[in-house]
Design an enzyme around this catalytic site. Structure first.
Site, PDB file in Angstrom:
ATOM      1  N   ASP A  28       0.841  -1.177   0.107  1.00 46.28           N
ATOM      2  CA  ASP A  28       0.009  -0.072  -0.090  1.00 46.28           C
ATOM      3  C   ASP A  28       0.881   1.322  -0.124  1.00 46.28           C
ATOM      4  O   ASP A  28       1.764   1.376   0.751  1.00 46.28           O
ATOM      5  CB  ASP A  28      -0.868  -0.282   1.222  1.00 46.28           C
ATOM      6  CG  ASP A  28      -2.014   1.157   0.983  1.00 46.28           C
ATOM      7  OD1 ASP A  28      -2.897   0.967   0.498  1.00 46.28           O
ATOM      8  OD2 ASP A  28      -1.653   2.031   1.864  1.00 46.28           O
ATOM      9  N   ASP A  76      -1.681   9.630 -10.742  1.00 42.94           N
ATOM     10  CA  ASP A  76      -1.689   8.475 -11.741  1.00 42.94           C
ATOM     11  C   ASP A  76      -0.342   8.237 -12.043  1.00 42.94           C
ATOM     12  O   ASP A  76       0.183   6.824 -12.291  1.00 42.94           O
ATOM     13  CB  ASP A  76      -2.698   8.579 -13.012  1.00 42.94           C
ATOM     14  CG  ASP A  76      -4.095   8.875 -12.893  1.00 42.94           C
ATOM     15  OD1 ASP A  76      -4.361   8.560 -11.541  1.00 42.94           O
ATOM     16  OD2 ASP A  76      -4.762   9.242 -13.507  1.00 42.94           O
ATOM     17  N   GLU A 114      -4.897   2.285  -4.483  1.00 43.09           N
ATOM     18  CA  GLU A 114      -3.337   2.700  -4.268  1.00 43.09           C
ATOM     19  C   GLU A 114      -2.584   1.351  -3.752  1.00 43.09           C
ATOM     20  O   GLU A 114      -1.479   1.390  -3.134  1.00 43.09           O
ATOM     21  CB  GLU A 114      -3.057   3.832  -3.513  1.00 43.09           C
ATOM     22  CG  GLU A 114      -3.305   3.773  -2.054  1.00 43.09           C
ATOM     23  CD  GLU A 114      -4.826   4.414  -1.651  1.00 43.09           C
ATOM     24  OE1 GLU A 114      -4.905   4.757  -0.610  1.00 43.09           O
ATOM     25  OE2 GLU A 114      -5.545   4.643  -2.564  1.00 43.09           O
TER      26      GLU A 114
END
Length: 338
Positions: A208, A225, A251
């Site tokens: 993460d 992005d 994410e």
């Protein structure tokens, strides 16, 4: 070579096949038909030597008939290393090897002795990889003795390429190019069942991005992005051939490590953590100079009546602890840390 000699190279003499009862004239007519077919085809005799190599087959492979007629070197037209064609398998009574030679493409064996299969061929002389569908049909004489095998080929490269493109759209994440959640779920289940059959460990990493919301707020969605794409490349760069990295959601990324111990998974996790930190993507939070990741690792030896969801839950719990302990670190299951 003159046109006359080229034409004669595709046809056998007007004589019966050894052991055949039909007149040579009929054989010559059959050979001429094979030559004129728009479908690539070749014929092997009972000793796996090329008897006919029609013009369509020469166009497909880039190998003229005169180079292969009378030889057993036809495999060189399709592969970089020695490998039996379907016709060879029929002649040599090696049809039990069909699943080994075509593991990813189901083959069919009919009662008549005909084999049907499909696979990618290297096509060394043609300079292009092609997806071919092959049918190998045995020819018997009046006494029922095998005297030859005809193999016909269909080039379905365009169709196969389009199919793979559609499959990729269904299994790939549009932003990062990694496997998507659907592909992850299917692969994890398949690897879980494989590990159960082979009694091997299966490891999972949950990765993460730390404080990604703050990064996204500071750099905008386009910047966010780009951050995810660069991290995806970093994670994928640490994978072995049989590993799978997927975008799990938002994410978060997930990494499946088949036949990997927890110790080995921890080593991979640390390499990923360090590689992301070395990207030096500027952070936007007090005390955080660069974007980092937290990683939870877990390993299981699947047993009957267990589910892969247990492995996901264990890795998720380890990830939560890594976050709670300050981020930019890896965490193992509590039992392993005790």
């Amino acid at each position: 070579m003159t046109s006359t000699s080229t034409s004669s190279a595709y046809r056998l003499p007007d004589a019966p096949l050894s052991g055949a009862s039909q007149p040579g004239q009929e054989h010559a007519f059959a050979h001429q038909l094979l030559e004129m077919l728009v479908i690539p085809a070749f014929v092997l005799d009972a000793r796996c030597r090329v008897m006919v190599w029609n013009k369509a087959c020469a166009r497909l492979t880039g190998v003229p008939a005169y180079e292969v007629l009378g030889t057993s070197e036809h495999w060189r037209s399709f592969y970089d290393s020695p490998r039996a064609t379907l016709a060879d398998l029929v002649i040599q009574d090696r049809t039990d090897e069909i699943d080994q030679l075509y593991p990813d493409q189901p083959a069919r064996y009919q009662a008549s002795g005909m084999l049907c299969a499909q696979n990618w061929c290297d096509m060394p002389r043609a300079g292009r990889r092609r997806f071919l569908v092959a049918d190998a049909s045995p020819i018997f004489d009046a006494a029922g003795k095998l005297i030859a095998v005809v193999e016909t080929l269909r080039d379905l490269t365009d169709e196969k390429t389009a199919q793979l493109a559609l499959e990729q759209l269904a299994t790939r994440d549009g932003l990062t190019g990694l496997a998507n959640r659907r592909c992850f779920d299917d692969t994890l289940q398949a690897e879980w069942m494989r590990a159960l059959r082979q009694q091997q460990p299966l490891s999972l990493l949950m990765v993460d991005v730390d404080n990604f919301k703050a990064y996204n707020d500071a750099h905008g969605h386009l910047g966010g992005d780009e951050c995810l794409k660069r991290i995806a490349l970093a994670v994928a760069g640490e994978m072995r051939a049989n590993d799978l990295v997927a975008r799990y959601g938002g994410e978060e990324f997930a990494v499946i490590l088949p036949n990997e111990s927890l110790k080995g998974a921890a080593i991979v996790a640390e390499r990923i953590r360090a590689r992301v930190e070395q990207l030096q993507l500027p952070g936007r939070r007090a005390g955080c100079q660069h974007v980092t990741v937290s990683i939870g690792a877990a390993t299981a030896l699947p047993a009957p009546n267990t589910e892969s969801s247990v492995l996901v839950a264990t890795a998720d719990a380890a990830l939560y602890r890594a976050k709670h302990m300050g981020r930019n670190r890896i965490s193992l299951p509590l039992a392993e840390q005790a």
